[in-house]
Design a protein around this motif. Structure first.
Motif: not given
Length: 513
Positions: A419-430, A453-459
């Motif tokens: 998620d770019p909204n949670k990333a240090q680098f934000q110039d990308f699409e989820p 790059f804003g990774p979130e662990v979903r599993f």
């Protein structure tokens, strides 16, 4: 009048023509050139695929191909040589096949020294890619025979491949670490509960691989497993490599440990690369012989971009450079340009980027420290992350829709949402990254995440820090299964264990390009 001879009568008649000296040679099945390690197919597209087999002597590989299991409509293909120079392996690109069709092939070998002597045939099958929007099903995973966990008949051998085979996938994306050339296989391993894991062994796997024959033997060792041979005969492979095909964490700056008498990492990599290409049904590049990265189109819904994050990388160092240069190479400029062109020109619903290493899991190069993968720790884009940031920015700006990253390497299962909204680098699409494996190796993890790059662990399914290197018998062997609905284009990704239990699943809707 046309007289038809049975195969048995033909060989008997031919033996008579050769004379009495040849008769004993021809009469023994052991003296006929066998298919020694099963058959494989790979790099299948809408109109063709590669077929592979190996024998034990100079011979011609004879291939018949048909669209029926009875081989009533069989087409015989020109013979090709299997010679000592390739360890008696041979592979053939079969072309001009119908799309979306089950293809049956039959392989046997003819002795080059005795042209009337042929071995018994072995059959295989694959399904060509659909020309229309049909359902597509495929699996992925990596890491085979690692950490000394070899073939244990008491545990069912390489059991995960039997579980995958039941799904009858269209293809198998092997994410690397196809062998562990640096990991000897001992006859016994004592488990923490006092039980004994018993390996099938061969002399070449008693040490690290250094010679060409030792690298070849590591691949052949895996192919002695009944589950893997049965799987290979039915499921085509899209194969890539990572580090253990050569040695742990290798780059061209690798300092080899004392267990190696051969001190030249470039020479080791060259030998390993030759064995790798000999042992798998890959389409070969005329532009760059030995190239691993390639695009495989499997119908209107799927393009697979198989990356090589090993051959062109810079040294495994601190990975903190802020300016792009050779020290920051992971894919390298040529491969990045190829990937961008391929993504831009792709008309497939889904662009599957097959990465042999995860993007944001921190993998250290010990004992020296430094980064083995892309991630080096939280913060702004640095080092190898510069290439990934460039690719992600390009995907956004082009724009390119429906990219999914599939990987293995870390020996556990996970799903990451970027998620770019949670990333240090934000110039990308989820986007999503899915991790699977090991298929038959020690289970580790979980690794720490880099937030660049804003990774979130979903599993995540991993043994935990106090319970590392679990044997396959512990059950924590994982593979990923992807199903794409032909009508809607929806992609369903399921992470499964070796008992074929669905651990986690998500369905992704395609965006309209």
């Amino acid at each position: 009048m046309n007289i038809k001879f049975s195969r048995r009568r033909f060989l008997t008649t031919s033996a008579g023509a050769l004379g009495a000296v040849a008769m004993p040679y021809l009469s023994r099945a052991a003296d006929r050139p066998p298919v020694t390690h099963g058959v494989q197919s790979g790099d299948v597209t809408v109109d063709g695929g590669v077929v592979w087999a190996r024998t034990d002597r100079p011979a011609q590989m004879l291939v018949e191909v048909a669209t029926t299991e009875s081989f009533r409509d069989a087409r015989a293909l020109p013979p090709i040589a299997a010679l000592p120079e390739s360890d008696f392996t041979a592979k053939m690109l079969i072309e001009n096949l119908p799309g979306g069709q089950d293809i049956f092939y039959r392989v046997r070998f003819r002795d080059l020294s005795h042209s009337a002597v042929e071995g018994e045939p072995v059959t295989g099958r694959f399904r060509t890619a659909p020309a229309d929007r049909r359902d597509v099903s495929f699996v992925w995973g990596g890491d085979v025979a690692g950490q000394g966990w070899g073939i244990n008949p008491d545990d069912g051998g390489m059991f995960t491949f039997a579980a995958i085979r039941k799904h009858r996938p269209d293809f198998f994306l092997h994410s690397g670490d196809t062998i562990y050339a640096d990991s000897p296989i001992q006859s016994e391993v004592k488990l923490t509960d006092g039980k004994i894991w018993k390996n099938v062994t061969i002399p070449e796997k008693a040490k690290v691989a250094e010679t060409l024959d030792e690298f070849r033997a590591a691949h052949k060792y895996n192919l002695t497993d009944d589950n893997l041979r049965a799987f290979n005969a039915e499921v085509p492979i899209f194969v890539q490599w990572d580090d253990h095909e050569v040695t742990n964490n290798w780059s061209l700056s690798k300092e080899l440990p004392a267990t190696y008498k051969e001190r030249n990492i470039a020479l080791l990599a060259a030998r390993a690369g030759r064995a790798f290409h000999e042992m798998y049904p890959m389409r070969e590049s005329i532009i760059e012989p030995g190239r691993v990265y390639r695009q495989i189109s499997y119908g209107p819904h799927v393009d697979v971009f198989v990356l090589d994050e090993r051959s062109y990388r810079g040294p495994n160092g601190a990975n903190l450079d802020t300016a792009y240069g050779p020290a920051s190479y992971f894919l390298g400029p040529d491969q990045i340009a190829w990937l961008k062109r391929g993504l831009l020109n792709s008309r497939a619903t889904w662009k599957v980027i097959a990465s042999d290493m995860p993007l944001s899991l921190i993998v250290s190069d010990t004992p020296k420290g430094g980064s083995e993968a892309v991630a080096q720790g939280d913060g702004p884009v640095r080092g190898r992350e510069l290439e990934i940031a460039d690719i992600l920015r390009f995907i956004k700006m082009a724009p390119i829709s429906n990219t999914v990253w599939l990987t293995a390497d870390v020996h556990y299962a996970a799903a990451h949402y970027y998620d770019p909204n949670k990333a240090q680098f934000q110039d990308f699409e989820p986007f999503w990254e899915f991790v699977s494996g090991p298929l038959h190796a020690g289970t580790f993890g979980p690794n720490a995440l880099d937030n660049t790059f804003g990774p979130e662990v979903r599993f995540v399914k991993a043994p935990g820090k106090d319970n590392q290197n679990l044997p396959p018998s512990a059950g924590m062997q994982f593979f990923g299964h992807v199903k794409i609905d032909g009508a809607s284009g929806q992609m369903t990704v399921t992470l499964r264990d070796r008992a074929d239990v669905a651990l986690w699943s998500t369905t992704l809707d395609p965006k309209q390009a």
